[in-house]
Design a protein around this motif. Structure first.
Motif, PDB file in Angstrom:
ATOM      1  N   CYS A 206       0.764  -1.271  -0.151  1.00 47.10           N
ATOM      2  CA  CYS A 206      -0.071   0.220  -0.049  1.00 47.10           C
ATOM      3  C   CYS A 206       0.797   1.330  -0.088  1.00 47.10           C
ATOM      4  N   PHE A 207       2.049   1.238   0.191  1.00 48.87           N
ATOM      5  CA  PHE A 207       3.011   2.362   0.226  1.00 48.87           C
ATOM      6  C   PHE A 207       4.064   2.155  -0.943  1.00 48.87           C
ATOM      7  N   GLY A 208       3.863   3.622  -1.885  1.00 52.32           N
ATOM      8  CA  GLY A 208       4.765   3.461  -3.033  1.00 52.32           C
ATOM      9  C   GLY A 208       6.124   3.663  -2.794  1.00 52.32           C
ATOM     10  N   THR A 209       7.006   3.435  -3.968  1.00 48.03           N
ATOM     11  CA  THR A 209       8.593   3.655  -3.682  1.00 48.03           C
ATOM     12  C   THR A 209       8.978   4.356  -4.888  1.00 48.03           C
ATOM     13  N   GLY A 210      10.016   5.273  -4.737  1.00 45.49           N
ATOM     14  CA  GLY A 210      10.617   5.908  -5.839  1.00 45.49           C
ATOM     15  C   GLY A 210       9.507   7.013  -6.260  1.00 45.49           C
ATOM     16  N   GLN A 211       8.939   7.025  -7.641  1.00 45.03           N
ATOM     17  CA  GLN A 211       8.033   7.956  -8.163  1.00 45.03           C
ATOM     18  C   GLN A 211       6.612   7.427  -7.928  1.00 45.03           C
ATOM     19  N   ASP A 212       6.450   6.179  -7.731  1.00 45.38           N
ATOM     20  CA  ASP A 212       5.308   5.503  -7.295  1.00 45.38           C
ATOM     21  C   ASP A 212       4.641   6.029  -6.068  1.00 45.38           C
ATOM     22  N   PHE A 213       3.504   6.533  -6.278  1.00 41.73           N
ATOM     23  CA  PHE A 213       2.749   7.079  -4.955  1.00 41.73           C
ATOM     24  C   PHE A 213       1.420   6.380  -5.110  1.00 41.73           C
ATOM     25  N   THR A 214       0.797   5.922  -3.793  1.00 41.52           N
ATOM     26  CA  THR A 214      -0.582   5.359  -3.799  1.00 41.52           C
ATOM     27  C   THR A 214      -1.257   6.310  -3.146  1.00 41.52           C
ATOM     28  N   TYR A 215      -2.649   6.078  -3.132  1.00 35.80           N
ATOM     29  CA  TYR A 215      -3.552   7.144  -2.608  1.00 35.80           C
ATOM     30  C   TYR A 215      -3.399   7.050  -1.119  1.00 35.80           C
ATOM     31  N   LEU A 216      -2.765   6.051  -0.401  1.00 37.70           N
ATOM     32  CA  LEU A 216      -2.569   6.106   0.910  1.00 37.70           C
ATOM     33  C   LEU A 216      -1.407   7.051   1.115  1.00 37.70           C
ATOM     34  N   ASP A 217      -0.250   7.256   0.462  1.00 40.46           N
ATOM     35  CA  ASP A 217       0.569   8.103   0.546  1.00 40.46           C
ATOM     36  C   ASP A 217       0.219   9.565   0.276  1.00 40.46           C
ATOM     37  N   TRP A 218      -0.773   9.747  -0.486  1.00 40.73           N
ATOM     38  CA  TRP A 218      -1.254  10.888  -0.722  1.00 40.73           C
ATOM     39  C   TRP A 218      -2.081  11.432   0.585  1.00 40.73           C
ATOM     40  N   ILE A 219      -2.895  10.536   1.269  1.00 41.82           N
ATOM     41  CA  ILE A 219      -3.670  11.073   2.161  1.00 41.82           C
ATOM     42  C   ILE A 219      -2.762  11.441   3.488  1.00 41.82           C
ATOM     43  N   PHE A 220      -1.691  10.917   3.566  1.00 40.51           N
ATOM     44  CA  PHE A 220      -0.711  11.202   4.759  1.00 40.51           C
ATOM     45  C   PHE A 220      -0.022  12.481   4.567  1.00 40.51           C
ATOM     46  N   LYS A 221       0.323  12.532   3.238  1.00 40.30           N
ATOM     47  CA  LYS A 221       0.796  13.845   2.656  1.00 40.30           C
ATOM     48  C   LYS A 221      -0.307  15.008   2.809  1.00 40.30           C
ATOM     49  N   ALA A 222      -1.446  14.967   2.388  1.00 39.87           N
ATOM     50  CA  ALA A 222      -2.586  16.011   2.812  1.00 39.87           C
ATOM     51  C   ALA A 222      -2.657  15.995   4.211  1.00 39.87           C
ATOM     52  N   TRP A 223      -2.739  14.970   5.109  1.00 42.12           N
ATOM     53  CA  TRP A 223      -2.936  15.181   6.414  1.00 42.12           C
ATOM     54  C   TRP A 223      -1.760  16.115   7.173  1.00 42.12           C
ATOM     55  N   GLY A 224      -0.448  15.749   6.530  1.00 38.96           N
ATOM     56  CA  GLY A 224       0.502  16.918   6.806  1.00 38.96           C
ATOM     57  C   GLY A 224       0.365  18.270   6.546  1.00 38.96           C
ATOM     58  N   TRP A 225      -0.125  18.539   5.547  1.00 38.19           N
ATOM     59  CA  TRP A 225      -0.497  19.737   5.026  1.00 38.19           C
ATOM     60  C   TRP A 225      -1.342  20.566   5.891  1.00 38.19           C
TER      61      TRP A 225
END
Length: 253
Positions: free
Chosen positions: A22-41
């Motif tokens: 569920c977590f991407g690597t390198g240039q691959d991002f999942t929606y789970l990565d994205w939601i934690f980034k949004a939470w950080g913002w």
């Protein structure tokens, strides 16, 4: 019965392919990565705006209690009425669209800074009311005692008045700390990639709005509960034994 598909958070944001772990690597991002980034913002906007609100609100709140400075009192009253009576979304649009067109150097400021200013100054009006109420809830003898010791006005506010006032307004400050986190959701209007913006965009991309909005709701609840517990701990440690200030915080509601 809703057909929930939580695996949507494990999909690649570009290709839609499922990613193991569920977590991407390198240039691959999942929606789970994205939601934690949004939470950080969201956390970044909220905490920075809270700092602005505490500083500005404390200054304005003190201004409104200065007995020998009527012009500062009027300025403080005008500040509170101005920022409290204009909707937050309108203030964000004013900071984002209007202010940079009038003050040219502001055009170089990133949207994050403009949103923080709008949210921080909006909340400062409410904190100013609470600081004023906290100061006025103290017995007048506190002020006279400071003057009898030869303190100047800044000194007795710093060493006598404010330490007590802050300790008795922690409960309403807890509410404002939680409110500023929830109010940060309006940052989506100027394309800040916080949780609400995330939910709207990902819900449209994946056609799974139920799962997305439920996940975002859980993160908002967790954040609010963490803030509540932190402030409750501070209140317990800073409580003034035997002191009850019935008027403190009344102005913030």
């Amino acid at each position: 019965m809703l057909n929930m598909n939580w695996a949507v958070f494990c999909q690649d944001t570009v290709t839609g392919d499922a990613i193991s772990g569920c977590f991407g690597t390198g240039q691959d991002f999942t929606y789970l990565d994205w939601i934690f980034k949004a939470w950080g913002w969201t956390v970044g906007v909220s905490l920075t705006a809270l700092l602005v609100a505490l500083v500005a609100g404390s200054i304005i709140g003190v201004m409104r209690t200065l007995p020998d400075s009527p012009w500062l009192v009027r300025f403080g009253n005008a500040w509170v009425e101005w920022f409290r009576n204009i909707p937050l979304l309108v203030q964000i649009f004013c900071w984002y669209f209007v202010a940079p067109s009038i003050i040219t150097p502001m055009q170089a400021l990133p949207p994050f800074v403009l949103v923080v200013l709008a949210l921080g100054l909006f909340t400062s009006a409410r904190i100013a009311e609470q600081v004023r109420a906290g100061i006025q809830a103290l017995p007048k003898g506190q002020r006279y005692a400071g003057m009898a010791l030869g303190f100047t006005t800044p000194q007795y506010y710093r060493y006598v008045i404010l330490p007590m006032a802050y300790r008795i307004i922690i409960p309403p400050l807890t509410s404002e700390s939680m409110n500023i986190f929830k109010n940060s959701s309006v940052a989506f209007a100027v394309s800040i990639s916080e949780l609400t913006q995330y939910a709207m965009q990902v819900g449209e991309e994946t056609s799974r709005p139920v799962e997305v909005y439920l996940a975002v709701t859980v993160l908002y609840v967790i954040s609010a509960l963490v803030i509540n517990r932190i402030m409750a701990f501070i209140e317990k440690r800073a409580r003034v034994p035997g002191f009850v200030a019935s008027g403190a915080g009344a102005g913030g509601h």
